[in-house]
Design an enzyme around this catalytic site. Structure first.
Site, PDB file in Angstrom:
ATOM      1  N   ASP A 178       0.855  -1.189   0.000  1.00 11.65           N
ATOM      2  CA  ASP A 178       0.000   0.000   0.000  1.00 11.65           C
ATOM      3  C   ASP A 178       0.884   1.229   0.000  1.00 11.65           C
ATOM      4  O   ASP A 178       1.711   1.418   0.905  1.00 11.65           O
ATOM      5  CB  ASP A 178      -0.906  -0.016   1.236  1.00 11.65           C
ATOM      6  CG  ASP A 178      -1.994   1.040   1.179  1.00 11.65           C
ATOM      7  OD1 ASP A 178      -2.313   1.500   0.065  1.00 11.65           O
ATOM      8  OD2 ASP A 178      -2.525   1.396   2.237  1.00 11.65           O
ATOM      9  N   ASP A 225      -3.195   2.620  -6.043  1.00 13.12           N
ATOM     10  CA  ASP A 225      -2.165   2.747  -5.012  1.00 13.12           C
ATOM     11  C   ASP A 225      -1.936   1.492  -4.184  1.00 13.12           C
ATOM     12  O   ASP A 225      -1.211   1.534  -3.194  1.00 13.12           O
ATOM     13  CB  ASP A 225      -2.482   3.906  -4.080  1.00 13.12           C
ATOM     14  CG  ASP A 225      -3.804   3.720  -3.338  1.00 13.12           C
ATOM     15  OD1 ASP A 225      -4.574   2.806  -3.703  1.00 13.12           O
ATOM     16  OD2 ASP A 225      -4.073   4.486  -2.405  1.00 13.12           O
ATOM     17  N   GLU A 226      -2.516   0.346  -4.572  1.00  9.66           N
ATOM     18  CA  GLU A 226      -2.290  -0.861  -3.785  1.00  9.66           C
ATOM     19  C   GLU A 226      -2.335  -2.103  -4.664  1.00  9.66           C
ATOM     20  O   GLU A 226      -3.060  -2.155  -5.664  1.00  9.66           O
ATOM     21  CB  GLU A 226      -3.306  -0.986  -2.648  1.00  9.66           C
ATOM     22  CG  GLU A 226      -4.747  -1.113  -3.097  1.00  9.66           C
ATOM     23  CD  GLU A 226      -5.687  -1.393  -1.942  1.00  9.66           C
ATOM     24  OE1 GLU A 226      -5.343  -2.207  -1.068  1.00  9.66           O
ATOM     25  OE2 GLU A 226      -6.782  -0.782  -1.918  1.00  9.66           O
TER      26      GLU A 226
END
Length: 403
Positions: free
Chosen positions: A24, A139-140
């Site tokens: 993350d 974003d992850e």
């Protein structure tokens, strides 16, 4: 036999060699902006403004930034730096509410082009070291490290180093036997964390945590569990099954029990052909379709925009637009609409999702709203046949559907 001994086998529920990582990026949008505006490091910064909040360069070379206190409108926060979060400001919060909590915080406009650029950079850097990746958004990602011979900690650190070298940004990684525990682990030592969890850690590190730390338990479910005297994951793990079923129904209560014991059999979805792309958000408080109409409308538009952004980034279009609503009593309702042609346009997605809303009686408070696009095809294969925006005979606005 101690509770930890009883838990050791079922908590992992997978072969010992299975190693799943959740990566993350740390406050991703805000961190990208800090690369551009390094003078803001250490300050509370909120991302979610429009062009009106674009920084102004002054004659002496310095910049003047917009402040939350001056904001007027119905915008929603996309993300915030950790300094802003310490003041009670979080994503999906209305900007006007955030302004009351942190009036001096800096407000910056959203720049999805920049975020997509850095997203591609960090994912490419990770793929060179660990190619089995499930993309969970901008974003992850999840990683399957099981087949790699490297020591877990050393490998995770190399991945973190590769991300920083490629982007200048930090990330946090959790490694465990399944996706559920890996995601919890990635949040335990943020920012710039590296957390490895094994079976014994479920009782030692997971059970003392609040139930909200389990992805899938939102504010409302947490409040209901609290009223039952269940505040920690450990208390949830030892709760009577009949009590959970009585208050949450068969399906959700079974999942609650399994999640509290660290059990999660979900595989990584590494296929390049997803069946659907969706975004959803659980609200900090239950929202009323009429009284909170403006905020719901803004959130709805943001979800549609993010889904469209995900489609564009993955080079897909979709024909079936769907919505998901979860009411305060945990009843979940979905509706779908199939268009005559595939689209990736955020306005077309919003209109179609609005038509879905017209088919639901909105007379109760809501705790979750989601937008989904399915029946996917690659943009290259379908864009020549996609209907023009004017061909989508869909009208109406969310504000009208929430009356």
């Amino acid at each position: 036999m101690t509770p930890a001994d009883r838990l050791a086998a079922p908590a992992v529920n997978s072969p010992p060699q299975r190693r799943i990582a959740h990566l993350d990026m740390d406050a991703f949008y805000a961190s990208v902006e800090l690369l551009r505006y390094p003078e803001l490091r250490g300050l509370p910064v909120v991302i979610g403004g429009s062009r009106e909040q674009q920084p102004v360069e002054l004659a002496d070379g310095s910049r003047r930034f917009a402040r939350l206190r001056d904001y007027v409108g119905r915008g929603v926060i996309t993300t915030a730096t950790y300094e802003a979060r310490a003041l009670g400001v979080f994503s999906a919060m209305g900007i006007m509410k955030a302004a009351r909590l942190a009036p001096e915080a800096i407000l910056l406009p959203v720049d999805f082009a920049a975020y997509r650029h850095y997203s591609r950079l960090f994912k490419a850097a990770v793929a060179r070291l660990a190619p089995l990746i499930e993309d969970r958004g901008i974003d992850e990602i999840y990683l399957d490290l099981s087949a790699l011979a490297d020591d877990t900690r050393a490998l995770a650190q190399r991945i973190k180093d590769a991300v920083r070298e490629a982007t200048g940004l930090s990330c946090s990684i959790g490694v465990a036997a399944n996706k559920l525990l890996a995601k919890i682990g990635s949040d335990l030592d943020k920012p710039d964390g590296l957390t490895i969890l094994d079976a014994a850690d479920v009782a030692q590190r997971i059970w003392p945590l609040p139930v909200r730390k389990i992805n899938g338990i939102g504010p409302k479910a947490s409040d209901r569990l609290c009223k039952l005297g269940i505040r920690t994951i450990g208390e949830l793990a030892h709760a009577e099954a009949t009590t959970l079923r009585q208050h949450f129904g068969d399906g959700y209560s079974s999942w609650l029990h399994a999640a509290a014991h660290g059990i999660d059999d979900r595989p990584l979805i590494t296929s390049s052909e997803p069946k659907s792309i969706s975004r959803e958000t659980t609200f900090d408080r239950d929202l009323h379709p009429r009284h909170d109409r403006a905020l719901l409308s803004e959130i709805f538009t943001t979800l549609c925009t993010r889904v469209a952004d995900d489609l564009r980034r993955k080079d897909y279009l979709g024909r079936t637009i769907g919505i998901k609503l979860r009411f305060a009593d945990f009843q979940t309702v979905t509706r779908d609409l199939t268009l005559p042609g595939a689209t990736g346009d955020p306005q077309a997605i919003r209109r179609a999702a609005g038509e879905c809303l017209r088919r639901i009686v909105l007379d109760r408070r809501l705790r979750l709203l989601g937008v989904r696009v399915s029946t996917l095809s690659t943009r290259r294969a379908t864009e020549d046949h996609a209907p023009r925006q004017g061909e989508l005979a869909l009208t109406g606005r969310l504000e009208e559907h929430l009356d």
